[in-house]
Write a protein that holds these residues in place. Structure first.
Motif, short mmCIF file in Angstrom:
data_model
loop_
_atom_site.label_atom_id
_atom_site.label_comp_id
_atom_site.label_asym_id
_atom_site.label_seq_id
_atom_site.Cartn_x
_atom_site.Cartn_y
_atom_site.Cartn_z
N MET A 1 -48.45 3.43 -31.10
CA MET A 1 -47.42 4.45 -31.04
C MET A 1 -46.28 4.06 -31.99
SD MET A 1 -45.42 5.74 -27.71
CE MET A 1 -43.92 6.62 -27.88
N THR A 2 -45.81 5.01 -32.75
CA THR A 2 -44.72 4.78 -33.68
C THR A 2 -43.40 5.10 -33.02
OG1 THR A 2 -46.16 5.41 -35.50
CG2 THR A 2 -43.81 5.39 -35.94
N LYS A 3 -42.45 4.19 -33.16
CA LYS A 3 -41.10 4.45 -32.64
C LYS A 3 -40.35 5.34 -33.61
CE LYS A 3 -39.99 0.40 -29.91
NZ LYS A 3 -39.00 -0.67 -29.75
N HIS A 4 -39.60 6.27 -33.07
CA HIS A 4 -38.80 7.17 -33.89
C HIS A 4 -37.32 6.90 -33.65
CE1 HIS A 4 -42.26 9.58 -35.03
NE2 HIS A 4 -42.66 9.53 -33.79
N ASP A 5 -36.53 7.18 -34.68
CA ASP A 5 -35.08 7.07 -34.54
C ASP A 5 -34.60 8.04 -33.47
OD1 ASP A 5 -35.33 5.37 -36.68
OD2 ASP A 5 -34.24 6.63 -38.08
N TRP A 6 -33.56 7.63 -32.76
CA TRP A 6 -32.98 8.52 -31.76
C TRP A 6 -32.42 9.76 -32.44
CZ3 TRP A 6 -29.51 5.76 -27.63
CH2 TRP A 6 -30.23 4.73 -27.00
N HIS A 7 -32.49 10.85 -31.76
CA HIS A 7 -31.87 12.09 -32.25
C HIS A 7 -30.35 11.91 -32.17
CE1 HIS A 7 -30.60 16.27 -32.34
NE2 HIS A 7 -31.77 16.53 -32.92
N PRO A 8 -29.60 12.43 -33.14
CA PRO A 8 -28.14 12.29 -33.10
C PRO A 8 -27.52 12.77 -31.78
CG PRO A 8 -28.80 13.07 -35.25
CD PRO A 8 -30.05 13.05 -34.39
N ALA A 9 -28.06 13.84 -31.20
CA ALA A 9 -27.52 14.34 -29.92
C ALA A 9 -27.72 13.31 -28.81
CB ALA A 9 -28.16 15.67 -29.55
N ASP A 10 -28.82 12.56 -28.87
CA ASP A 10 -29.08 11.53 -27.86
C ASP A 10 -28.11 10.36 -28.00
OD1 ASP A 10 -31.21 12.95 -26.72
OD2 ASP A 10 -32.62 12.11 -28.17
N ILE A 11 -27.77 10.02 -29.23
CA ILE A 11 -26.80 8.95 -29.47
C ILE A 11 -25.43 9.36 -28.93
CG2 ILE A 11 -25.56 7.66 -31.27
CD1 ILE A 11 -28.18 7.96 -32.98
N ILE A 12 -25.03 10.57 -29.25
CA ILE A 12 -23.73 11.08 -28.79
C ILE A 12 -23.71 11.14 -27.26
CG2 ILE A 12 -22.25 13.13 -28.75
CD1 ILE A 12 -23.26 13.57 -31.72
N ALA A 13 -24.79 11.61 -26.65
CA ALA A 13 -24.86 11.70 -25.20
C ALA A 13 -24.81 10.32 -24.56
CB ALA A 13 -26.13 12.43 -24.78
N ALA A 14 -25.50 9.35 -25.14
CA ALA A 14 -25.49 7.98 -24.60
C ALA A 14 -24.09 7.39 -24.66
CB ALA A 14 -26.48 7.11 -25.37
N LEU A 15 -23.38 7.65 -25.73
CA LEU A 15 -22.00 7.17 -25.84
C LEU A 15 -21.11 7.84 -24.78
CD1 LEU A 15 -21.58 7.07 -29.72
CD2 LEU A 15 -21.68 5.11 -28.18
N HIS A 16 -21.28 9.12 -24.59
CA HIS A 16 -20.49 9.83 -23.58
C HIS A 16 -20.78 9.30 -22.18
CE1 HIS A 16 -18.39 13.07 -25.81
NE2 HIS A 16 -19.28 12.72 -26.73
N LYS A 17 -22.04 8.97 -21.91
CA LYS A 17 -22.39 8.40 -20.61
C LYS A 17 -21.70 7.06 -20.39
CE LYS A 17 -26.89 10.57 -20.08
NZ LYS A 17 -28.35 10.32 -20.00
N ARG A 18 -21.38 6.37 -21.48
CA ARG A 18 -20.67 5.09 -21.41
C ARG A 18 -19.15 5.28 -21.43
NH1 ARG A 18 -23.57 -0.03 -21.99
NH2 ARG A 18 -25.73 0.61 -21.78
N GLY A 19 -18.71 6.52 -21.44
CA GLY A 19 -17.28 6.80 -21.41
C GLY A 19 -16.58 6.67 -22.74
N THR A 20 -17.33 6.80 -23.82
CA THR A 20 -16.73 6.71 -25.14
C THR A 20 -17.28 7.82 -26.03
OG1 THR A 20 -16.09 5.18 -26.91
CG2 THR A 20 -18.38 5.03 -26.12
N SER A 21 -16.85 7.82 -27.26
CA SER A 21 -17.31 8.84 -28.23
C SER A 21 -17.34 8.24 -29.62
CB SER A 21 -16.35 10.04 -28.21
OG SER A 21 -15.09 9.64 -28.74
N MET A 22 -17.93 8.98 -30.53
CA MET A 22 -17.97 8.54 -31.92
C MET A 22 -16.55 8.39 -32.46
SD MET A 22 -21.26 8.49 -32.85
CE MET A 22 -21.39 8.83 -34.56
N ALA A 23 -15.69 9.36 -32.16
CA ALA A 23 -14.31 9.32 -32.66
C ALA A 23 -13.55 8.13 -32.08
CB ALA A 23 -13.58 10.62 -32.31
N LYS A 24 -13.73 7.87 -30.80
CA LYS A 24 -13.03 6.74 -30.17
C LYS A 24 -13.49 5.41 -30.76
CE LYS A 24 -11.82 4.85 -25.66
NZ LYS A 24 -11.97 5.01 -24.20
N LEU A 25 -14.79 5.25 -30.93
CA LEU A 25 -15.30 4.02 -31.55
C LEU A 25 -14.78 3.86 -32.97
CD1 LEU A 25 -19.05 3.90 -30.45
CD2 LEU A 25 -17.18 2.44 -29.66
#
Length: 82
Positions: A1-25
């Motif tokens: 099985m080939t691993k694929h890069d995370w979708h940008p929306a998944d990255i943003i959602a994961a950051l939000h779940k951690r209480g942060t954002s791209m802008a805050k970082l």
């Protein structure tokens, strides 16, 4: 099985779940609030490490296509003291 890069929306959602954002970082790193968004469309190791550290991951977990031949799994020294 080939691993694929995370979708940008998944990255943003994961950051939000951690209480942060791209802008805050971005601001915490001393960058303009929109700068970190560049990593969603093109390789940028510094930005990749910032996001990965915020998610307690290695960048190769998020962007395996960008790190196919990477053997170094250590966090950069400046990321160890977050």
């Amino acid at each position: 099985m080939t691993k694929h890069d995370w979708h940008p929306a998944d990255i943003i959602a994961a950051l939000h779940k951690r209480g942060t954002s791209m802008a805050k970082l971005s601001r915490q790193a001393g960058l303009a609030s929109s700068t970190l968004a560049n990593v969603l469309t093109r390789p940028w190791p510094k930005g990749e490490w910032l996001i990965a550290a915020a998610l307690d991951r290695h960048p190769s977990d998020i962007w395996p296509g960008r790190y196919r031949n990477c053997r170094d799994t250590r966090l950069p020294r400046n990321q160890l003291h977050r």
